[in-house]
Design an enzyme around this catalytic site. Structure first.
Site, PDB file in Angstrom:
ATOM      1  CG  ASP A 214      -8.830   0.908   3.195  1.00 24.36           C
ATOM      2  OD1 ASP A 214      -9.660   0.125   2.696  1.00 24.36           O
ATOM      3  OD2 ASP A 214      -7.627   0.617   3.353  1.00 24.36           O
TER       4      ASP A 214
ATOM      5  CE  LYS B 138      -4.306  -1.671   2.026  1.00 28.46           C
ATOM      6  NZ  LYS B 138      -5.309  -1.466   3.081  1.00 28.46           N
TER       7      LYS B 138
END
Ligand code: NAP
Length: 286
Positions: free
Chosen positions: A107, A71
Protein backbone atom coordinates in the site's frame (compact mmCIF):
# COMPACT_ATOMS: atom_id res chain seq x y z
CA UNK A 1 -15.21 -25.30 2.64
CA UNK A 2 -13.08 -23.61 -0.03
CA UNK A 3 -12.17 -25.60 -3.14
CA UNK A 4 -8.73 -24.77 -4.46
CA UNK A 5 -7.56 -24.79 -8.09
CA UNK A 6 -4.43 -26.60 -9.27
CA UNK A 7 -1.17 -24.85 -8.33
CA UNK A 8 0.20 -22.37 -8.93
CA UNK A 9 -2.65 -20.19 -7.76
CA UNK A 10 -3.06 -16.85 -5.97
CA UNK A 11 -5.73 -15.56 -3.60
CA UNK A 12 -7.17 -12.72 -1.58
CA UNK A 13 -8.22 -13.47 1.99
CA UNK A 14 -10.54 -11.23 3.99
CA UNK A 15 -14.02 -10.94 5.50
CA UNK A 16 -16.09 -9.70 3.78
CA UNK A 17 -14.17 -9.93 0.53
CA UNK A 18 -16.67 -10.53 -2.29
CA UNK A 19 -16.54 -6.82 -3.33
CA UNK A 20 -12.77 -6.92 -4.00
CA UNK A 21 -11.46 -5.91 -7.44
CA UNK A 22 -8.19 -7.82 -6.90
CA UNK A 23 -9.42 -11.05 -8.59
CA UNK A 24 -10.32 -9.11 -11.77
CA UNK A 25 -7.05 -7.16 -11.66
CA UNK A 26 -4.79 -10.20 -11.22
CA UNK A 27 -6.72 -12.51 -13.57
CA UNK A 28 -6.41 -9.82 -16.27
CA UNK A 29 -2.68 -9.44 -15.63
CA UNK A 30 -1.94 -13.21 -15.53
CA UNK A 31 -3.78 -13.74 -18.81
CA UNK A 32 -2.16 -10.76 -20.53
CA UNK A 33 1.31 -11.95 -19.50
CA UNK A 34 0.56 -15.55 -20.59
CA UNK A 35 1.24 -16.85 -17.07
CA UNK A 36 -0.38 -19.98 -15.62
CA UNK A 37 -2.51 -19.78 -12.48
CA UNK A 38 -5.84 -18.61 -11.13
CA UNK A 39 -6.59 -15.93 -8.51
CA UNK A 40 -9.34 -16.91 -6.07
CA UNK A 41 -11.33 -15.19 -3.30
CA UNK A 42 -11.22 -16.78 0.15
CA UNK A 43 -13.69 -15.42 2.70
CA UNK A 44 -12.32 -16.30 6.13
CA UNK A 45 -13.23 -15.17 9.63
CA UNK A 46 -10.46 -14.40 12.13
CA UNK A 47 -11.06 -17.61 14.11
CA UNK A 48 -10.26 -19.67 10.96
CA UNK A 49 -7.26 -17.63 9.78
CA UNK A 50 -4.47 -19.99 10.92
CA UNK A 51 -6.18 -23.11 9.53
CA UNK A 52 -6.94 -21.40 6.20
CA UNK A 53 -3.35 -20.21 5.77
CA UNK A 54 -2.07 -23.75 6.40
CA UNK A 55 -4.51 -25.07 3.81
CA UNK A 56 -3.47 -22.44 1.24
CA UNK A 57 0.19 -23.41 1.65
CA UNK A 58 -0.55 -27.17 1.49
CA UNK A 59 -2.60 -26.76 -1.69
CA UNK A 60 0.20 -24.90 -3.50
CA UNK A 61 -0.81 -21.22 -3.23
CA UNK A 62 2.12 -19.13 -4.53
CA UNK A 63 1.03 -15.87 -2.90
CA UNK A 64 -1.98 -14.03 -1.57
CA UNK A 65 -3.33 -10.60 -0.72
CA UNK A 66 -4.67 -9.85 2.75
CA UNK A 67 -7.49 -7.42 3.40
CA UNK A 68 -9.77 -6.29 6.25
CA UNK A 69 -9.82 -7.60 8.99
CA UNK A 70 -6.62 -9.70 8.75
CA UNK A 71 -3.88 -7.17 7.87
CA UNK A 72 -2.59 -7.16 11.47
CA UNK A 73 -3.71 -10.65 12.56
CA UNK A 74 -1.68 -12.35 9.83
CA UNK A 75 1.66 -11.05 11.14
CA UNK A 76 2.30 -13.71 13.85
CA UNK A 77 1.69 -16.41 11.21
CA UNK A 78 4.49 -15.18 8.92
CA UNK A 79 8.19 -16.12 8.77
CA UNK A 80 9.17 -12.48 8.22
CA UNK A 81 7.91 -9.08 7.11
CA UNK A 82 9.48 -6.35 4.96
CA UNK A 83 10.48 -2.96 6.35
CA UNK A 84 7.22 -1.22 5.36
CA UNK A 85 5.00 -3.90 6.90
CA UNK A 86 7.11 -3.82 10.07
CA UNK A 87 6.90 -0.02 10.34
CA UNK A 88 3.15 0.09 9.75
CA UNK A 89 2.21 -3.11 11.57
CA UNK A 90 0.07 -4.29 8.65
CA UNK A 91 0.60 -6.77 5.78
CA UNK A 92 -1.39 -6.74 2.53
CA UNK A 93 0.70 -9.15 0.42
CA UNK A 94 2.22 -12.55 1.24
CA UNK A 95 4.70 -14.49 -0.90
CA UNK A 96 4.86 -18.26 -0.29
CA UNK A 97 8.32 -19.64 -1.05
CA UNK A 98 9.50 -23.13 -0.02
CA UNK A 99 6.70 -23.29 2.54
CA UNK A 100 7.80 -19.97 4.14
CA UNK A 101 5.47 -16.98 4.34
CA UNK A 102 6.98 -13.56 3.62
CA UNK A 103 4.81 -10.52 4.38
CA UNK A 104 4.90 -7.18 2.55
CA UNK A 105 2.99 -3.91 2.63
CA UNK A 106 2.57 -2.69 -0.94
CA UNK A 107 0.00 0.00 0.00
CA UNK A 108 2.91 2.35 0.76
CA UNK A 109 4.15 1.91 -2.81
CA UNK A 110 0.57 2.51 -4.07
CA UNK A 111 0.35 5.80 -2.15
CA UNK A 112 3.77 6.85 -3.45
CA UNK A 113 2.87 6.19 -7.10
CA UNK A 114 -0.36 8.20 -6.64
CA UNK A 115 1.35 11.23 -5.07
CA UNK A 116 4.69 11.13 -6.93
CA UNK A 117 3.63 13.64 -9.66
CA UNK A 118 2.80 16.20 -6.93
CA UNK A 119 5.98 15.89 -4.80
CA UNK A 120 6.89 19.58 -5.17
CA UNK A 121 3.47 20.63 -3.88
CA UNK A 122 3.78 18.42 -0.75
CA UNK A 123 7.42 18.73 0.34
CA UNK A 124 7.75 21.17 3.26
CA UNK A 125 3.97 21.79 3.34
CA UNK A 126 1.17 20.97 5.79
CA UNK A 127 -0.89 17.78 5.34
CA UNK A 128 -4.26 16.84 6.87
CA UNK A 129 -5.08 13.13 7.09
CA UNK A 130 -8.56 11.82 7.96
CA UNK A 131 -8.49 8.40 9.67
CA UNK A 132 -6.00 6.31 11.64
CA UNK A 133 -6.36 2.78 10.21
CA UNK A 134 -4.11 0.69 7.95
CA UNK A 135 -4.56 2.99 4.94
CA UNK A 136 -3.72 6.06 7.04
CA UNK A 137 -0.56 4.40 8.34
CA UNK A 138 0.53 3.61 4.78
CA UNK A 139 0.01 7.29 3.90
CA UNK A 140 2.11 8.46 6.87
CA UNK A 141 4.91 6.02 6.07
CA UNK A 142 4.93 7.17 2.43
CA UNK A 143 4.94 10.86 3.40
CA UNK A 144 7.90 10.28 5.73
CA UNK A 145 9.91 8.30 3.19
CA UNK A 146 9.24 10.33 0.09
CA UNK A 147 7.75 13.77 0.67
CA UNK A 148 8.92 15.21 4.01
CA UNK A 149 5.93 17.49 4.72
CA UNK A 150 6.50 20.21 7.35
CA UNK A 151 3.70 18.89 9.57
CA UNK A 152 0.81 16.46 9.67
CA UNK A 153 -2.58 16.84 11.35
CA UNK A 154 -4.49 13.59 11.82
CA UNK A 155 -8.26 13.84 12.27
CA UNK A 156 -9.97 10.93 14.05
CA UNK A 157 -13.13 10.04 15.94
CA UNK A 158 -11.12 7.74 18.26
CA UNK A 159 -8.48 9.78 20.14
CA UNK A 160 -6.67 6.69 21.48
CA UNK A 161 -5.91 5.52 17.93
CA UNK A 162 -4.62 9.01 17.18
CA UNK A 163 -2.32 8.86 20.21
CA UNK A 164 -0.99 5.48 18.99
CA UNK A 165 -0.01 7.15 15.73
CA UNK A 166 1.75 9.94 17.58
CA UNK A 167 3.70 7.35 19.59
CA UNK A 168 4.62 5.45 16.42
CA UNK A 169 5.63 8.37 14.21
CA UNK A 170 6.21 11.60 16.19
CA UNK A 171 9.98 11.03 16.38
CA UNK A 172 10.18 11.53 12.62
CA UNK A 173 7.41 14.05 11.96
CA UNK A 174 5.56 16.94 13.60
CA UNK A 175 2.22 15.17 14.13
CA UNK A 176 -0.88 16.45 15.96
CA UNK A 177 -4.26 14.81 16.49
CA UNK A 178 -7.68 16.50 16.16
CA UNK A 179 -11.29 15.38 16.37
CA UNK A 180 -13.79 15.89 13.56
CA UNK A 181 -15.62 18.55 15.63
CA UNK A 182 -12.50 20.51 16.65
CA UNK A 183 -13.11 24.25 16.24
CA UNK A 184 -9.74 24.68 14.51
CA UNK A 185 -10.49 22.09 11.80
CA UNK A 186 -11.59 24.71 9.23
CA UNK A 187 -8.32 26.64 9.56
CA UNK A 188 -6.23 23.43 9.49
CA UNK A 189 -7.90 22.39 6.27
CA UNK A 190 -7.43 25.83 4.68
CA UNK A 191 -3.71 25.72 5.53
CA UNK A 192 -3.17 22.23 4.09
CA UNK A 193 -1.54 21.63 0.72
CA UNK A 194 -2.64 18.00 0.80
CA UNK A 195 -5.82 16.58 2.35
CA UNK A 196 -6.16 12.76 2.42
CA UNK A 197 -9.28 10.78 3.22
CA UNK A 198 -8.33 7.39 4.70
CA UNK A 199 -11.78 6.65 6.14
CA UNK A 200 -14.43 4.59 4.33
CA UNK A 201 -16.92 7.49 4.49
CA UNK A 202 -18.37 8.08 1.00
CA UNK A 203 -17.68 4.56 -0.24
CA UNK A 204 -20.27 2.60 -2.26
CA UNK A 205 -23.16 2.21 -1.40
CA UNK A 206 -23.12 5.36 0.81
CA UNK A 207 -21.94 7.58 -2.03
CA UNK A 208 -23.62 10.80 -0.88
CA UNK A 209 -21.72 10.76 2.45
CA UNK A 210 -18.55 12.79 2.98
CA UNK A 211 -16.06 12.72 5.88
CA UNK A 212 -16.12 16.55 5.94
CA UNK A 213 -19.20 18.76 6.33
CA UNK A 214 -20.52 20.58 3.21
CA UNK A 215 -19.48 23.91 4.78
CA UNK A 216 -15.79 23.05 4.27
CA UNK A 217 -14.38 24.77 1.20
CA UNK A 218 -11.22 23.96 -0.74
CA UNK A 219 -8.93 26.04 -2.94
CA UNK A 220 -6.92 25.66 -6.14
CA UNK A 221 -3.54 25.28 -4.39
CA UNK A 222 -4.72 22.09 -2.69
CA UNK A 223 -4.55 18.41 -3.56
CA UNK A 224 -7.39 16.26 -2.22
CA UNK A 225 -6.66 12.51 -2.28
CA UNK A 226 -9.42 10.04 -1.44
CA UNK A 227 -8.23 6.44 -0.91
CA UNK A 228 -11.72 5.25 -1.85
CA UNK A 229 -11.90 3.85 -5.41
CA UNK A 230 -15.61 3.00 -5.52
CA UNK A 231 -17.12 5.34 -6.60
CA UNK A 232 -14.33 6.66 -8.85
CA UNK A 233 -15.25 10.19 -7.80
CA UNK A 234 -16.53 10.55 -4.23
CA UNK A 235 -18.70 13.37 -2.90
CA UNK A 236 -15.56 14.76 -1.19
CA UNK A 237 -13.66 14.81 -4.51
CA UNK A 238 -16.59 16.39 -6.38
CA UNK A 239 -16.74 19.17 -3.82
CA UNK A 240 -12.95 19.73 -3.95
CA UNK A 241 -12.93 19.73 -7.78
CA UNK A 242 -15.71 22.33 -7.88
CA UNK A 243 -13.40 24.69 -5.91
CA UNK A 244 -10.52 24.15 -8.34
CA UNK A 245 -8.48 21.77 -6.13
CA UNK A 246 -6.50 18.92 -7.73
CA UNK A 247 -8.30 15.65 -6.98
CA UNK A 248 -7.06 12.05 -6.87
CA UNK A 249 -9.18 8.94 -6.31
CA UNK A 250 -7.99 5.60 -4.89
CA UNK A 251 -7.87 3.66 -8.17
CA UNK A 252 -4.21 4.44 -8.91
CA UNK A 253 -3.25 3.32 -5.40
CA UNK A 254 -5.22 0.11 -5.86
CA UNK A 255 -3.56 -0.62 -9.20
CA UNK A 256 -0.02 0.12 -8.02
CA UNK A 257 -0.27 -1.85 -4.76
CA UNK A 258 -1.55 -4.73 -6.92
CA UNK A 259 1.24 -4.25 -9.47
CA UNK A 260 3.86 -4.53 -6.74
CA UNK A 261 2.25 -7.73 -5.40
CA UNK A 262 2.09 -9.17 -8.94
CA UNK A 263 5.79 -8.43 -9.41
CA UNK A 264 6.68 -10.07 -6.08
CA UNK A 265 4.79 -13.24 -7.04
CA UNK A 266 5.65 -13.59 -10.73
CA UNK A 267 8.73 -11.40 -11.32
CA UNK A 268 6.77 -9.73 -14.15
CA UNK A 269 5.38 -6.21 -14.61
CA UNK A 270 1.62 -5.78 -14.45
CA UNK A 271 0.17 -4.41 -17.72
CA UNK A 272 -0.95 -1.16 -16.07
CA UNK A 273 -2.92 0.42 -18.91
CA UNK A 274 -4.92 -2.72 -19.64
CA UNK A 275 -5.67 -3.26 -15.94
CA UNK A 276 -6.69 0.40 -15.50
CA UNK A 277 -9.09 0.15 -18.46
CA UNK A 278 -10.66 -3.09 -17.21
CA UNK A 279 -11.11 -1.82 -13.64
CA UNK A 280 -12.53 1.54 -14.77
CA UNK A 281 -15.04 -0.28 -16.96
CA UNK A 282 -16.10 -2.46 -14.02
CA UNK A 283 -16.41 0.52 -11.66
CA UNK A 284 -18.39 2.57 -14.22
CA UNK A 285 -20.79 -0.30 -14.86
CA UNK A 286 -21.52 -0.40 -11.10
P1 NAP B 1 -9.39 0.68 8.66
O1 NAP B 1 -8.05 0.16 9.03
O2 NAP B 1 -10.62 -0.02 9.12
O3 NAP B 1 -9.45 2.23 9.13
C1 NAP B 1 -10.59 3.00 8.88
C2 NAP B 1 -10.42 4.37 9.51
O4 NAP B 1 -11.58 5.14 9.18
C3 NAP B 1 -10.34 4.34 11.04
O5 NAP B 1 -9.51 5.39 11.47
C4 NAP B 1 -11.79 4.60 11.44
O6 NAP B 1 -11.90 5.23 12.70
C5 NAP B 1 -12.19 5.63 10.40
N1 NAP B 1 -13.64 5.68 10.23
C6 NAP B 1 -14.46 4.67 9.90
N2 NAP B 1 -15.74 5.12 9.83
C7 NAP B 1 -15.70 6.45 10.14
C8 NAP B 1 -16.67 7.47 10.27
N3 NAP B 1 -17.96 7.22 10.04
N4 NAP B 1 -16.27 8.71 10.59
C9 NAP B 1 -14.96 8.97 10.83
N5 NAP B 1 -13.97 8.05 10.75
C10 NAP B 1 -14.34 6.81 10.41
O7 NAP B 1 -9.54 0.77 7.07
P2 NAP B 1 -8.39 1.06 5.99
O8 NAP B 1 -7.86 -0.23 5.49
O9 NAP B 1 -7.48 2.09 6.51
O10 NAP B 1 -9.30 1.66 4.80
C11 NAP B 1 -9.82 2.98 4.86
C12 NAP B 1 -10.32 3.38 3.47
O11 NAP B 1 -9.23 3.37 2.56
C13 NAP B 1 -11.36 2.40 2.89
O12 NAP B 1 -12.28 3.13 2.15
C14 NAP B 1 -10.54 1.53 1.97
O13 NAP B 1 -11.29 1.00 0.89
C15 NAP B 1 -9.52 2.54 1.47
N6 NAP B 1 -8.28 1.88 1.02
C16 NAP B 1 -7.99 1.99 -0.28
C17 NAP B 1 -6.84 1.40 -0.77
C18 NAP B 1 -6.53 1.53 -2.22
O14 NAP B 1 -5.72 0.74 -2.72
N7 NAP B 1 -7.08 2.51 -2.90
C19 NAP B 1 -5.98 0.70 0.11
C20 NAP B 1 -6.31 0.65 1.48
C21 NAP B 1 -7.48 1.24 1.92
P3 NAP B 1 -12.08 4.41 14.08
O15 NAP B 1 -10.69 4.00 14.45
O16 NAP B 1 -12.66 5.46 14.96
O17 NAP B 1 -13.00 3.28 13.79
Amino acid sequence: MTSFPRPPFYAIIGHPVSHSLSPLMHATALKARGLPGEYITVDVESSQLRRTIQELVEKGCAGFNVTIPHKQGIIPLLSRTDEEAGAIGAVNTVVVRNGELQGYNTDVYGVWKSLEPYADRIRGKHVVLLGTGGGARAVIRCLLRNFQPSSLSVVTRTPERGRELVRAFEASLSLRVFSFNDSSLGQLLRDASLIVNATPVGMTPNVSDSPLPPTVSFHRDQIVFDLIYSPLQTTLLKSAASSGATTLGGLEMLIHQGAKAFELWTGKQMPLELVRKVLEERLRSG
